[in-house]
Design a protein around this motif. Structure first.
Motif, PDB file in Angstrom:
ATOM      1  N   LEU A 100       0.854  -1.177   0.000  1.00  0.00           N
ATOM      2  CA  LEU A 100       0.000   0.000   0.000  1.00  0.00           C
ATOM      3  C   LEU A 100       0.891   1.228   0.000  1.00  0.00           C
ATOM      4  CD1 LEU A 100      -2.610  -1.005   2.755  1.00  0.00           C
ATOM      5  CD2 LEU A 100      -2.977  -0.972   0.282  1.00  0.00           C
ATOM      6  N   LYS A 102       1.045   5.059   0.672  1.00  0.00           N
ATOM      7  CA  LYS A 102       0.338   6.186   1.277  1.00  0.00           C
ATOM      8  C   LYS A 102       0.418   7.393   0.349  1.00  0.00           C
ATOM      9  CE  LYS A 102       1.678   4.879   6.018  1.00  0.00           C
ATOM     10  NZ  LYS A 102       2.427   5.306   7.216  1.00  0.00           N
ATOM     11  N   TYR A 104      -3.364   5.963   0.631  1.00  0.00           N
ATOM     12  CA  TYR A 104      -4.182   4.969  -0.047  1.00  0.00           C
ATOM     13  C   TYR A 104      -5.641   5.150   0.367  1.00  0.00           C
ATOM     14  CZ  TYR A 104      -3.423   2.804   4.503  1.00  0.00           C
ATOM     15  OH  TYR A 104      -3.341   2.589   5.852  1.00  0.00           O
ATOM     16  N   LYS A 105      -6.535   4.703  -0.495  1.00  0.00           N
ATOM     17  CA  LYS A 105      -7.956   4.802  -0.202  1.00  0.00           C
ATOM     18  C   LYS A 105      -8.411   3.586   0.606  1.00  0.00           C
ATOM     19  CE  LYS A 105      -9.108   7.526  -4.313  1.00  0.00           C
ATOM     20  NZ  LYS A 105      -9.932   7.598  -5.537  1.00  0.00           N
ATOM     21  N   ARG A 108      -8.759   0.430  -1.368  1.00  0.00           N
ATOM     22  CA  ARG A 108      -7.482  -0.220  -1.715  1.00  0.00           C
ATOM     23  C   ARG A 108      -7.000  -1.107  -0.565  1.00  0.00           C
ATOM     24  NH1 ARG A 108      -3.853  -2.878  -2.799  1.00  0.00           N
ATOM     25  NH2 ARG A 108      -1.857  -2.362  -3.771  1.00  0.00           N
ATOM     26  N   SER A 112      -6.610  -5.249  -0.660  1.00  0.00           N
ATOM     27  CA  SER A 112      -5.380  -5.963  -0.292  1.00  0.00           C
ATOM     28  C   SER A 112      -5.653  -6.998   0.777  1.00  0.00           C
ATOM     29  CB  SER A 112      -4.328  -4.967   0.214  1.00  0.00           C
ATOM     30  OG  SER A 112      -3.864  -4.148  -0.819  1.00  0.00           O
ATOM     31  N   LYS A 159       0.806   8.137  -5.652  1.00  0.00           N
ATOM     32  CA  LYS A 159      -0.003   7.365  -6.587  1.00  0.00           C
ATOM     33  C   LYS A 159      -1.260   8.150  -6.946  1.00  0.00           C
ATOM     34  CE  LYS A 159      -2.121   2.859  -7.364  1.00  0.00           C
ATOM     35  NZ  LYS A 159      -2.502   1.549  -6.773  1.00  0.00           N
TER      36      LYS A 159
END
Length: 262
Positions: A100, A102, A104-105, A108, A112, A159
């Protein structure tokens, strides 16, 4: 099922906890705030899944899995979490290990977690352990690039959708905070939103180049155009692009020392 959340940032742990706590099938969620504590809890509590932060105060997440190398076939499923480690992103993508980035939603993180649960119930577990073994070998062969050898950031990884943006730290003018988010402003007038605390971020920026001037602002020293004494010990700062900021009491001494202002 037992899950371990390993992160030295209390707010980061609480966010993961609050998301996982609403999901079905979890018997226990435990937390650790250091690498050593993480190793001890993995060995003592044997969680099935671990959310492992890469940068902790006493050691990296890589150091943690190296310490567990002799326990490879009892190692839990690990979902690595990293804020800005471009070496980590490279390592994970090469070895196809889940991570993940950061910020991150929520979706998401849940995705995972669900993938990790499926691996626990399938023959993929052996394949996962092979990936971890390959990751360890990759780390051993790239000692120069990883760990604490490069304490300060050269790039910040963000991201956006399915794309990873690499921001050169040298291009940053200043950073402001909004709740738990950092807003990064660059010299080419771009703005990026990044889920991280200011205290964590300033700790990864070279103090020769960046300084915190108040609770919600970090500025690049090279961008400073003028410092104004407002009287009664108060100061304001103007940068080359025209923005002005207030220098507050808690950060004044360090800032004036860096700027050689007496």
């Amino acid at each position: 099922m037992k899950v371990l959340i390993a992160d030295d940032e209390d707010l980061a742990r609480k966010r993961v906890f609050s998301i996982l706590n609403k999901l079905d099938g979890l018997d226990q969620i435990i937390e650790s705030s250091s690498g050593k504590e993480t190793i001890d809890l993995i060995r003592e509590q044997t969680p099935e899944i671990v959310f492992l932060d890469i940068q902790m105060t006493d050691m990296t997440g890589f150091d943690v899995i190296k310490k567990l190398k002799n326990d490879l076939f009892t190692i839990p499923l690990i979902i690595f979490v990293t804020a800005f480690d471009n070496f980590a992103v490279k390592a994970f993508e090469i070895q196809a290990v889940d991570f993940l980035l950061k910020p991150y939603k929520k979706e998401r993180l849940i995705d995972s977690f669900n993938r990790a649960k499926l691996k626990l119930k399938s023959e993929e577990l052996n394949g996962y352990r092979n990936k971890i073994n390959h990751l360890l070998n990759f780390l051993d062969n790239n000692q120069v690039d990883q760990g604490r050898s490069n304490r300060y950031l050269d790039k910040i990884v963000i991201k956006i959708g399915k794309k990873y943006i690499f921001i050169n730290v040298n291009d940053i003018k200043y950073i402001t905070s909004s709740a738990y988010y950092a807003e990064i402003f660059t010299r080419n007038k771009e703005k990026y939103i990044y889920r991280i605390s200011m205290s964590e971020l300033i700790g990864r920026l070279n103090p020769d180049n960046f300084t915190r001037i108040n609770r919600s602002t970090i500025i690049c020293l090279k961008e400073i155009k003028a410092v104004f004494s407002e009287g009664l010990g108060d100061y304001s700062i103007t940068i080359n692009s025209g923005e002005s900021f207030v220098l507050t009491k808690n950060y004044k001494s360090d800032f004036l020392r860096k700027m050689n202002i007496k």
